[in-house]
Write a protein that holds these residues in place. Structure first.
Motif, short mmCIF file in Angstrom:
data_model
loop_
_atom_site.label_atom_id
_atom_site.label_comp_id
_atom_site.label_asym_id
_atom_site.label_seq_id
_atom_site.Cartn_x
_atom_site.Cartn_y
_atom_site.Cartn_z
N ILE A 1 -3.24 43.13 12.92
CA ILE A 1 -3.17 44.34 13.73
C ILE A 1 -3.23 45.56 12.81
O ILE A 1 -2.48 45.65 11.83
CB ILE A 1 -1.87 44.38 14.57
N PHE A 2 -4.13 46.47 13.15
CA PHE A 2 -4.18 47.78 12.48
C PHE A 2 -3.42 48.77 13.36
O PHE A 2 -3.84 49.05 14.49
CB PHE A 2 -5.62 48.24 12.29
N ALA A 3 -2.32 49.29 12.85
CA ALA A 3 -1.45 50.16 13.64
C ALA A 3 -1.58 51.62 13.20
O ALA A 3 -1.17 51.96 12.09
CB ALA A 3 0.00 49.71 13.51
N PRO A 4 -2.16 52.49 14.04
CA PRO A 4 -2.25 53.91 13.70
C PRO A 4 -0.88 54.58 13.86
O PRO A 4 -0.13 54.28 14.80
CB PRO A 4 -3.26 54.47 14.70
N THR A 5 -0.59 55.50 13.00
CA THR A 5 0.68 56.23 13.07
C THR A 5 0.61 57.29 14.16
O THR A 5 -0.45 57.58 14.72
CB THR A 5 0.97 56.91 11.72
N THR B 1 -4.99 38.43 5.00
CA THR B 1 -4.20 39.05 3.95
C THR B 1 -5.05 40.11 3.27
O THR B 1 -6.26 40.18 3.49
CB THR B 1 -3.72 38.01 2.93
N VAL B 2 -4.43 40.92 2.44
CA VAL B 2 -5.18 41.97 1.74
C VAL B 2 -6.27 41.36 0.87
O VAL B 2 -7.41 41.85 0.82
CB VAL B 2 -4.23 42.85 0.90
N ALA C 1 -2.85 52.12 4.73
CA ALA C 1 -1.84 52.78 3.90
C ALA C 1 -0.89 51.76 3.26
O ALA C 1 -0.62 51.83 2.07
CB ALA C 1 -1.06 53.80 4.72
N ASN C 2 -0.38 50.83 4.06
CA ASN C 2 0.53 49.81 3.54
C ASN C 2 0.66 48.67 4.54
O ASN C 2 0.16 48.75 5.67
CB ASN C 2 1.91 50.41 3.19
N VAL D 1 -2.61 52.21 9.41
CA VAL D 1 -3.86 52.93 9.14
C VAL D 1 -3.65 54.40 9.45
O VAL D 1 -2.86 54.77 10.32
CB VAL D 1 -5.03 52.36 9.96
N ASP D 2 -4.39 55.25 8.73
CA ASP D 2 -4.19 56.69 8.84
C ASP D 2 -5.09 57.35 9.88
O ASP D 2 -5.06 58.56 10.06
CB ASP D 2 -4.41 57.37 7.48
#
Length: 244
Positions: free
Chosen positions: A73-77, A111-112, A157-158, A171-172
């Motif tokens: 999951i890519f989670a936007p802030t 994974t990364v 980002a992390n 994600v930013d």
């Protein structure tokens, strides 16, 4: 007497062990809950609301706890959502909001290091990207992961959370799919200058209003007229001489 004391000690130890086993608290464990993961991390309020409104959160939790299939999951802030054009989320339908959320979810665990060998475009829960509607491409530079949708470019980002089934990355930017928001407009090439049709005709054929130099023509006619008179005079003189 010593045997009696030894037996009493054994009875006491057995009773203590049995009582402790019954009253000891169970180890803290429970099903994975995506909203709890994001709430614990903080700064994901808007994304949590979308997950709940589209019921994607329930589907994620059910999949994680009832199957062995992993998810990414890519989670936007919240800041990423705040940077969107005002009213953008409200301008799309509920079905499109569902596709937007699903576009942030990969149906496989990455994974990364696995991003470095992933084949683009990545498949998302919104679509496979092969038809060009939901392309999601990743590029890596060392441990840095960048995500491109055809509309926006985002950076990971992390890592918020990671286990054997789930990986959640911050994600930013909100990942806007091409099918819903389209590519950024490109300026159209300037048209080549064209000459008006009437000007072309004016250049190709003389205009009726264009003055024509007739002095040369009139002079030629005059010369021809004088020659004719001279010829008649010569003939007349010749005839009179013959008559005589």
């Amino acid at each position: 007497m010593s045997n009696l004391r030894f037996s009493s000690v054994l009875i006491i130890l057995f009773f203590f062990h049995t009582t402790s086993a019954q009253t000891a608290p169970a180890a803290p464990s429970g099903p994975t809950n995506i909203t709890q993961v994001l709430e614990k991390a903080g700064q994901f309020t808007t994304f949590i609301k979308l997950l709940k409104a589209t019921q994607v959160a329930d589907r994620i939790n059910a999949q994680l706890n009832n199957s062995n299939q992993g998810l990414t999951i890519f989670a936007p802030t919240d800041n990423a959502f705040a940077s969107l054009k005002s009213g953008l989320l409200n301008s799309i339908s509920s079905q499109e909001q569902l596709q937007l959320v699903q576009f942030h979810i990969l149906p496989n665990l990455y994974t990364v290091s696995q991003f470095q060998t992933a084949s683009n475009p990545l498949q998302t829960q919104a679509g496979n990207g092969g038809d060009g509607q939901f392309p999601l491409n990743v590029t890596t530079s060392g441990n840095q992961v960048n995500v491109t949708t055809g509309v926006v470019d985002a950076s990971v980002a992390n890592t918020i959370y990671s286990d054997s089934q789930l990986a959640v990355y911050q994600v930013d930017q909100v990942l806007l799919p091409l099918a819903l928001f389209g590519a950024p407009p490109t300026p159209a090439p300037a048209p080549a200058p064209t000459r008006p049709e009437k000007n072309v005709r004016a250049a190709d054929s003389p205009s009726s209003t264009t003055p024509v130099n007739t002095s040369g023509v009139l002079g030629l006619i005059g010369l021809r007229g004088k020659g004719a008179i001279l010829s008649v005079a010569v003939i007349a003189v010749t005839a009179s001489c013959l008559w005589l």
